[in-house]
Scaffold this active site. Structure first.
Site, PDB file in Angstrom:
ATOM      1  N   HIS A  50      -2.394 -10.365  10.814  1.00 28.69           N
ATOM      2  CA  HIS A  50      -2.682  -9.640  12.104  1.00 28.69           C
ATOM      3  C   HIS A  50      -4.199 -10.132  12.629  1.00 28.69           C
ATOM      4  CE1 HIS A  50      -4.899  -7.136   9.246  1.00 28.69           C
ATOM      5  NE2 HIS A  50      -3.827  -6.338   8.913  1.00 28.69           N
ATOM      6  N   ASP A  95       3.390  -5.603  11.608  1.00 27.16           N
ATOM      7  CA  ASP A  95       2.535  -4.513  11.175  1.00 27.16           C
ATOM      8  C   ASP A  95       3.137  -3.191  11.351  1.00 27.16           C
ATOM      9  OD1 ASP A  95       0.571  -3.420   9.760  1.00 27.16           O
ATOM     10  OD2 ASP A  95      -1.222  -3.916  10.979  1.00 27.16           O
ATOM     11  N   ASN A 105       0.909  -1.133   0.139  1.00 31.60           N
ATOM     12  CA  ASN A 105       0.064   0.054   0.108  1.00 31.60           C
ATOM     13  C   ASN A 105       0.936   1.213  -0.054  1.00 31.60           C
ATOM     14  OD1 ASN A 105       0.801  -0.308   2.537  1.00 31.60           O
ATOM     15  ND2 ASN A 105      -1.131   0.491   3.308  1.00 31.60           N
ATOM     16  N   HIS A 149       3.716   6.618  10.643  1.00 36.46           N
ATOM     17  CA  HIS A 149       3.050   7.686  10.337  1.00 36.46           C
ATOM     18  C   HIS A 149       3.747   8.917  11.073  1.00 36.46           C
ATOM     19  CE1 HIS A 149      -0.553   5.752   8.953  1.00 36.46           C
ATOM     20  NE2 HIS A 149      -0.644   4.858   9.921  1.00 36.46           N
TER      21      HIS A 149
HETATM   22 ZN   LIG Z   1      -3.666  -4.754   7.675  1.00 31.14          ZN
END
Ligand SMILES: [Zn+2]
Length: 437
Positions: free
Chosen positions: A234, A307, A94, A311
């Site tokens: 996850h 994960d 992503n 940010h």
């Molecule tokens: Zn995810």
């Protein structure tokens, strides 16, 4: 450069060895494992009281490059990984542009090589632009120099069951892994935390456990139908753990991962509206946390994955309902595993290393990772102190981002050295970046 790691406790789940040894590293490989080895010209590292283990492998890292290099680059994510004891990371697609073509996954792969601190293994997007509408060219990514094995729309679940089925049917041809972020959007949309007593009390819209469990159940049914390998990202609820346990008992090719934050924290961490405790899937109540731990202990959940989701401060530092979900995890994962799973006796040290190194290497088919630690093998190793206590200080992270709910927390277990193909990427806890760039 050659190194002699002296007198460390070797924990090598791949061979079953648990004994005090010396390990000699010459050039890129382990050349001898034994006792009373002579250093010759090698640098000697006193590993008394330390553990020598195969380098850790993370199945789930967000690197933010290309697109958000202000939050993380492949070089800084690689440095954070090395600092955390990792020698390989699987990067989520992503990015901007999305890693949904051979060109982008090859770029990520090449930047990983350039950083030279860990194996950077790109996962490819299942659908174009992660839009959930048209399948990406999965075969092209698999056949590229990046050799993509894992395909996922992580960040979103694939909502269209027919598209999920078609992708699985396609992946079977080259043994690709369909990896799902299990979340039914119709149930989860607008939610900021787990739906339950606490979300009611805090006045925040919740995401029910069912949003995850419905998609996990659907995907397991589709894996049964298609014969595709399925990996559940996850895992966060007791119900999902139960579904995986049943799927494995049935003999389906289903694997799963859980994160340190889901086995360390509960939704109680949201009580003071800390945006750093906002993650997706959300932190769940205690019964779910206990089910995740039980799943990791009995092998229902194969791997611990971070994960890692960097940010920018200005994005995280706002009202909980506006802050994006995610936390940085590469530099705290081993210590949280040792503190929360090994110290209380839920997992043995060998099991913990199996879940953080051997199992993820096996899932991705990484021959050079996960041990065994023996002569002739690539020298991908971590040396850590299992008992050292330290306080998490995000300002010292090698990651570019600081978003963690664990700042100020005292943890046990500290990485001292990491070796990546025989090169020391971390020396006494300090990442040796410049050397390889
Ligand atoms: Zn995810």
């Amino acid at each position: 450069m050659s190194y002699l790691i002296k007198g460390g406790r070797l924990i090598d789940p791949a061979s079953g060895r648990d004994e005090v040894v010396d390990v000699l590293i010459e050039d890129r490989a382990i050349t001898e494992v034994g006792t009373d080895l002579k250093p010759g010209s090698a640098d000697v590292i006193d590993a008394g009281g330390h553990i020598i283990a195969p380098g850790l492998v993370d199945l789930h890292t967000h690197v933010r490059e290309p697109g958000r290099e202000d939050e993380e680059t492949i070089a800084t994510a690689s440095a954070a990984a090395a600092a955390g004891g990792y020698t390989a990371i699987c990067t989520m697609p992503n990015t901007d542009p999305v890693a949904d073509s051979a060109a982008i996954v090859e770029k990520v792969w090449a930047l990983g090589r350039e950083a030279g601190l860990v194996d950077v293994i790109p996962a490819g997007a299942l659908t174009r632009g992660l839009a959930g509408e048209k399948m990406s060219d999965l075969g092209e990514m698999s056949g590229s120099i990046a050799g993509v094995k894992m395909f996922t729309d992580d960040g979103h679940g694939v909502q269209d069951a027919l598209l999920a089925r078609r992708a699985m049917e396609y992946l079977v041809a080259f043994d690709g892994i369909y990896a799902e972020h299990c979340e039914v959007e119709a149930l989860a949309r607008g939610g900021h935390m787990h739906e339950g007593d606490r979300s009611l009390k805090l006045g925040l819209r919740g995401i029910p456990a069912a949003a995850e469990e419905l998609m996990a159940a659907r995907d397991i049914a589709l894996a049964r139908l298609t014969g595709c390998r399925l990996h559940l990202l996850h895992v966060s609820t007791a119900g999902t753990v139960k579904l995986i346990r049943e799927a494995k008992a049935e003999g389906l090719a289903v694997t799963a991962e859980a994160t340190p934050h889901h086995f360390t924290l509960t939704d109680e961490a949201l009580e003071d509206y800390d945006p750093n405790a906002k993650v997706n899937p959300p932190l769940r109540p205690e019964a779910d946390r206990e089910a995740i731990i039980a799943g990791l202990a009995d092998g229902t959940i194969d791997a611990i994955a971070t994960d890692h989701a960097p940010h920018a401060l200005e994005e995280k530092d706002q009202e909980l309902s506006y802050a994006p979900p995610g936390l940085v995890g590469l530099e705290t994962a081993l210590a949280l595993t040792l503190s929360e799973l090994v110290a209380p006796g839920h997992l043995t040290l060998t099991q913990a290393i199996e879940r953080m190194s051997v199992a993820p290497a096996r899932i991705l088919g990484l021959e050079a990772q996960g041990g065994p630690i023996e002569a002739g093998r690539p020298a991908n190793l971590v040396v850590f102190h299992p008992g050292n206590k330290w306080t998490v200080d995000p300002s010292t992270f090698a990651s570019k981002s600081r978003n963690t709910p664990f700042g100020g927390r005292e943890v046990t277990g500290q990485v001292r050295h990491t070796f990546y193909y025989g090169r020391r990427t971390v020396n006494e806890g300090v990442v040796e970046t410049g050397a390889f760039v």
